[in-house]
Design a protein around this motif. Structure first.
Motif, PDB file in Angstrom:
ATOM      1  N   VAL A 122      19.888  -1.332   0.230  1.00 18.09           N
ATOM      2  CA  VAL A 122      19.826  -0.018  -0.838  1.00 18.09           C
ATOM      3  C   VAL A 122      20.410   1.058   0.308  1.00 18.09           C
ATOM      4  O   VAL A 122      21.189   1.766  -0.964  1.00 18.09           O
ATOM      5  CB  VAL A 122      18.297   0.328  -0.727  1.00 18.09           C
ATOM      6  N   SER A 123      20.610   0.729   1.287  1.00 25.91           N
ATOM      7  CA  SER A 123      21.630   2.141   2.033  1.00 25.91           C
ATOM      8  C   SER A 123      22.876   1.695   2.042  1.00 25.91           C
ATOM      9  O   SER A 123      23.930   2.963   2.791  1.00 25.91           O
ATOM     10  CB  SER A 123      20.414   2.495   3.112  1.00 25.91           C
ATOM     11  N   GLY A 124      23.310   0.939   1.543  1.00 27.37           N
ATOM     12  CA  GLY A 124      24.829  -0.254   2.041  1.00 27.37           C
ATOM     13  C   GLY A 124      25.719  -0.738   3.239  1.00 27.37           C
ATOM     14  O   GLY A 124      26.800  -0.686   3.382  1.00 27.37           O
ATOM     15  N   ALA A 125      24.748  -0.714   3.822  1.00 29.66           N
ATOM     16  CA  ALA A 125      24.809  -0.961   5.531  1.00 29.66           C
ATOM     17  C   ALA A 125      24.611  -2.539   5.095  1.00 29.66           C
ATOM     18  O   ALA A 125      24.260  -3.427   4.175  1.00 29.66           O
ATOM     19  CB  ALA A 125      23.789  -1.690   6.585  1.00 29.66           C
ATOM     20  N   ASN A 126      25.262  -3.291   5.898  1.00 27.61           N
ATOM     21  CA  ASN A 126      25.837  -5.680   5.578  1.00 27.61           C
ATOM     22  C   ASN A 126      24.486  -5.655   6.419  1.00 27.61           C
ATOM     23  O   ASN A 126      25.103  -5.319   7.784  1.00 27.61           O
ATOM     24  CB  ASN A 126      26.853  -5.307   5.715  1.00 27.61           C
ATOM     25  N   PRO A 127      23.413  -6.278   6.273  1.00 36.08           N
ATOM     26  CA  PRO A 127      22.604  -6.451   7.089  1.00 36.08           C
ATOM     27  C   PRO A 127      23.213  -7.569   7.549  1.00 36.08           C
ATOM     28  O   PRO A 127      22.664  -8.172   8.993  1.00 36.08           O
ATOM     29  CB  PRO A 127      21.384  -7.107   6.619  1.00 36.08           C
ATOM     30  N   VAL A 128      23.836  -8.585   7.387  1.00 42.22           N
ATOM     31  CA  VAL A 128      24.786  -9.594   8.134  1.00 42.22           C
ATOM     32  C   VAL A 128      25.400  -9.022   8.838  1.00 42.22           C
ATOM     33  O   VAL A 128      24.998  -9.981  10.108  1.00 42.22           O
ATOM     34  CB  VAL A 128      26.143 -10.368   7.162  1.00 42.22           C
ATOM     35  N   GLN A 129      26.704  -8.223   9.099  1.00 38.40           N
ATOM     36  CA  GLN A 129      27.489  -7.761  10.455  1.00 38.40           C
ATOM     37  C   GLN A 129      26.223  -7.120  11.097  1.00 38.40           C
ATOM     38  O   GLN A 129      26.108  -7.479  12.503  1.00 38.40           O
ATOM     39  CB  GLN A 129      27.794  -6.947   9.749  1.00 38.40           C
ATOM     40  N   PHE A 130      25.023  -6.273  10.962  1.00 35.73           N
ATOM     41  CA  PHE A 130      24.285  -5.531  11.497  1.00 35.73           C
ATOM     42  C   PHE A 130      23.125  -6.182  12.299  1.00 35.73           C
ATOM     43  O   PHE A 130      22.750  -6.123  13.739  1.00 35.73           O
ATOM     44  CB  PHE A 130      23.202  -4.631  11.083  1.00 35.73           C
ATOM     45  N   LEU A 131      22.257  -7.517  11.821  1.00 33.82           N
ATOM     46  CA  LEU A 131      21.619  -8.320  12.120  1.00 33.82           C
ATOM     47  C   LEU A 131      21.711  -9.826  12.764  1.00 33.82           C
ATOM     48  O   LEU A 131      21.739  -9.680  13.889  1.00 33.82           O
ATOM     49  CB  LEU A 131      20.889  -8.069  10.934  1.00 33.82           C
ATOM     50  N   VAL A 132      22.669 -10.742  11.813  1.00 33.47           N
ATOM     51  CA  VAL A 132      23.038 -11.795  11.865  1.00 33.47           C
ATOM     52  C   VAL A 132      23.796 -12.375  13.333  1.00 33.47           C
ATOM     53  O   VAL A 132      23.848 -12.696  14.371  1.00 33.47           O
ATOM     54  CB  VAL A 132      23.598 -13.137  10.801  1.00 33.47           C
ATOM     55  N   VAL A 133      25.026 -11.000  13.013  1.00 30.45           N
ATOM     56  CA  VAL A 133      25.997 -11.581  14.367  1.00 30.45           C
ATOM     57  C   VAL A 133      25.811 -10.311  15.177  1.00 30.45           C
ATOM     58  O   VAL A 133      25.917 -11.660  16.321  1.00 30.45           O
ATOM     59  CB  VAL A 133      27.701 -10.720  13.417  1.00 30.45           C
ATOM     60  N   THR A 134      24.662  -9.268  15.765  1.00 33.07           N
ATOM     61  CA  THR A 134      25.030  -9.053  16.785  1.00 33.07           C
ATOM     62  C   THR A 134      23.289 -10.541  17.649  1.00 33.07           C
ATOM     63  O   THR A 134      24.082 -10.277  19.126  1.00 33.07           O
ATOM     64  CB  THR A 134      24.341  -8.007  16.357  1.00 33.07           C
ATOM     65  N   ARG A 135      23.072 -10.201  16.380  1.00 30.69           N
ATOM     66  CA  ARG A 135      21.897 -11.446  17.815  1.00 30.69           C
ATOM     67  C   ARG A 135      22.321 -13.479  17.685  1.00 30.69           C
ATOM     68  O   ARG A 135      22.202 -13.535  19.296  1.00 30.69           O
ATOM     69  CB  ARG A 135      20.469 -11.467  16.629  1.00 30.69           C
TER      70      ARG A 135
END
Length: 135
Positions: free
Chosen positions: A7-20
């Protein structure tokens, strides 16, 4: 949290998946190397206390018996293990249902699935490295 990021426009895959996945892929081999170093130190401690062996003699003997074919496949496997752990954990987290109960089920399922993948990856990599090293 994933919905809030979208909703805030952030890409959860980039911030959560890639980093983990990247963190798991890097840290599992580093932890393995650290554990191996601690095992060598523990072996030296036992040898020094039991037989009075010197530091130089112990590490000279231990490292001359060690070959690249012992170390490189093991480190390569841990890179694949880390990737599998991160990927399975993120996949199960993203595909879980809403609610705290489903998060617990997803975590349990992630542990079991990652364990199975580690066994499969280990079996495949052992066969490949044995065929390459002893062909």
């Amino acid at each position: 949290q994933i919905d809030a990021m979208e909703v805030s426009g952030a890409n959860p895959v980039q911030f959560l998946v890639v980093t983990r996945i990247l963190a798991c892929t890097v840290m599992v081999p580093l932890l393995t190397i650290f554990a191996d170093a601690m095992a060598l130190l523990g072996g030296f401690t036992a040898s020094a206390l039991g037989e009075g062996i010197t530091v130089k003699l112990y590490f000279t003997k231990a490292l001359t018996l060690l070959d690249y074919s012992d170390v490189l496949p093991a480190v390569f496997k841990t890179i694949l293990f880390g990737f599998a752990i991160g990927f399975v954990g993120c996949f199960k987290g993203f595909t879980s249902n809403n609610g705290t109960a489903s998060v617990g089920l997803a975590a349990n399922s992630a542990v079991v699935t990652a364990s199975v993948w580690i066994i499969l990856i280990d079996a495949v990599v052992v066969q490949v490295t044995n065929s390459l090293l002893y062909a």
